[in-house]
Design a protein around this motif. Sequence first.
Motif, PDB file in Angstrom:
ATOM      1  N   GLY A 224      11.048  14.658  40.135  1.00  0.00           N
ATOM      2  CA  GLY A 224       9.945  15.241  39.362  1.00  0.00           C
ATOM      3  C   GLY A 224       9.635  16.654  39.815  1.00  0.00           C
TER       4      GLY A 224
ATOM      5  N   PHE B  27       9.361  22.766  42.104  1.00  0.00           N
ATOM      6  CA  PHE B  27       8.574  22.656  43.341  1.00  0.00           C
ATOM      7  C   PHE B  27       8.567  21.229  43.864  1.00  0.00           C
TER       8      PHE B  27
ATOM      9  N   ASP C 115      14.288  16.362  36.939  1.00  0.00           N
ATOM     10  CA  ASP C 115      13.110  16.148  36.087  1.00  0.00           C
ATOM     11  C   ASP C 115      13.587  15.624  34.742  1.00  0.00           C
TER      12      ASP C 115
ATOM     13  N   LYS D 208      11.983  22.280  31.656  1.00  0.00           N
ATOM     14  CA  LYS D 208      11.642  22.592  33.053  1.00  0.00           C
ATOM     15  C   LYS D 208      12.919  22.793  33.864  1.00  0.00           C
TER      16      LYS D 208
ATOM     17  N   ALA E 240      14.480   9.271  37.463  1.00  0.00           N
ATOM     18  CA  ALA E 240      14.838   8.720  38.774  1.00  0.00           C
ATOM     19  C   ALA E 240      15.304   7.267  38.647  1.00  0.00           C
ATOM     20  N   GLU E 241      14.727   6.521  37.674  1.00  0.00           N
ATOM     21  CA  GLU E 241      15.129   5.118  37.516  1.00  0.00           C
ATOM     22  C   GLU E 241      16.616   5.022  37.141  1.00  0.00           C
TER      23      GLU E 241
ATOM     24  N   ARG F  93       6.645  16.016  45.020  1.00  0.00           N
ATOM     25  CA  ARG F  93       5.301  16.582  45.142  1.00  0.00           C
ATOM     26  C   ARG F  93       4.529  16.286  43.871  1.00  0.00           C
TER      27      ARG F  93
HETATM   28  N1  SAM Z   1       6.756  18.541  41.553  1.00  0.00           N
HETATM   29  C1  SAM Z   1       6.269  19.521  40.615  1.00  0.00           C
HETATM   30  C2  SAM Z   1       5.117  20.296  41.212  1.00  0.00           C
HETATM   31  O1  SAM Z   1       4.580  19.841  42.229  1.00  0.00           O
HETATM   32  O2  SAM Z   1       4.750  21.354  40.663  1.00  0.00           O
HETATM   33  C3  SAM Z   1       5.878  18.900  39.263  1.00  0.00           C
HETATM   34  C4  SAM Z   1       4.762  17.914  39.321  1.00  0.00           C
HETATM   35  S1  SAM Z   1       4.383  17.266  37.727  1.00  0.00           S
HETATM   36  C5  SAM Z   1       2.736  16.758  37.923  1.00  0.00           C
HETATM   37  C6  SAM Z   1       5.317  15.746  37.704  1.00  0.00           C
HETATM   38  C7  SAM Z   1       6.727  15.892  37.141  1.00  0.00           C
HETATM   39  O3  SAM Z   1       7.448  14.706  37.423  1.00  0.00           O
HETATM   40  C8  SAM Z   1       6.780  16.117  35.651  1.00  0.00           C
HETATM   41  O4  SAM Z   1       7.509  17.295  35.371  1.00  0.00           O
HETATM   42  C9  SAM Z   1       7.499  14.877  35.108  1.00  0.00           C
HETATM   43  O5  SAM Z   1       8.332  15.180  34.022  1.00  0.00           O
HETATM   44  C10 SAM Z   1       8.289  14.421  36.315  1.00  0.00           C
HETATM   45  N2  SAM Z   1       8.572  12.981  36.405  1.00  0.00           N
HETATM   46  C11 SAM Z   1       7.652  11.972  36.449  1.00  0.00           C
HETATM   47  N3  SAM Z   1       8.271  10.777  36.559  1.00  0.00           N
HETATM   48  C12 SAM Z   1       9.606  11.032  36.601  1.00  0.00           C
HETATM   49  C13 SAM Z   1      10.770  10.191  36.701  1.00  0.00           C
HETATM   50  N4  SAM Z   1      10.661   8.871  36.781  1.00  0.00           N
HETATM   51  N5  SAM Z   1      11.990  10.786  36.729  1.00  0.00           N
HETATM   52  C14 SAM Z   1      12.092  12.145  36.632  1.00  0.00           C
HETATM   53  N6  SAM Z   1      11.025  12.984  36.523  1.00  0.00           N
HETATM   54  C15 SAM Z   1       9.805  12.428  36.499  1.00  0.00           C
END
Ligand code: SAM
Length: 241
Positions: free
Chosen positions: A80, A85, A103, A108, A131-132, A150
């Motif tokens: 994610g 980041f 992601d 993104k 991720a799954e 994060r």
């Molecule tokens: N890590 C970054 C940051 O701290 O700025 C982004 C945080 S954002 C709140 C959460 C991100 O996780 C989103 O872009 C979403 O698409 C991604 N995400 C959530 N669950 C996910 C999954 N199971 N597999 C891949 N990406 C996922």
Amino acid sequence: MTPEGQTLLNQGATELGLNVEGQLPQFEQLLNLLVEANSRVNLTALKTESDIVLKHFVDSLSCLRGGHLDGAGLRVLDIGTGAGFPTLPLAIVRPDAAFTPLDSIRKKIDFVRSAAEALNLTGVTPLVGRAETLGRDPDHRETYDRVVCRAVAALPILAELGLPLLKPGGLLVAQKGPIGEEELHAGRRAAGEVGGRVTEVDAFTLPVLGDARTLVVIEKVGPTPKKYPRREGVPNQQPLF
Ligand code: SAM
């Protein structure tokens, strides 16, 4: 980057025990790319220079606390990653590590890829996906030394998503805000279910801003049962604990 921005970055990094003087041009380039891309597509809610420097750059670098990402040639998956980041700041200061920022949102990852290319971060290999799905793919399952994430999900969900992807002995380093006892307790139980053990809960305040942050470290101490991760969306909808 303005002189004030540079001062904030240096000050934040110094408080984390890092010297990023030599990498200031790369951070400046990343700031410019992010601001420019954000004016076209909505990548991140943080828009001002000081917010990006402190809440994206310095906050991402705080993942290095405790030395959990020390060591040459580590394979690091960032679940994610959003607009990159913590991967992009980490890759700037850890050019010897191989980062896979993941992601599910293509726009993104398109940004992360173009930024990594522009900054010549050759160790960064961005990936669109969930991720799954990755956790059940033999090309990825149990192949990473570290998983970082994060602001992605609650600890039990992160444990289910991250542990299958770690090699035995690998570490999940989850960057979170303040974490309550309830989430921590559920996280410990979930970690146990997927072959992990919470080995560190590092509560600290973010340099300069003083905001509360927590790094939770889960070590992979045993195999992850084949049934994990469950199919897409289930870890979020029905967390293990
Ligand atoms: N890590 C970054 C940051 O701290 O700025 C982004 C945080 S954002 C709140 C959460 C991100 O996780 C989103 O872009 C979403 O698409 C991604 N995400 C959530 N669950 C996910 C999954 N199971 N597999 C891949 N990406 C996922």
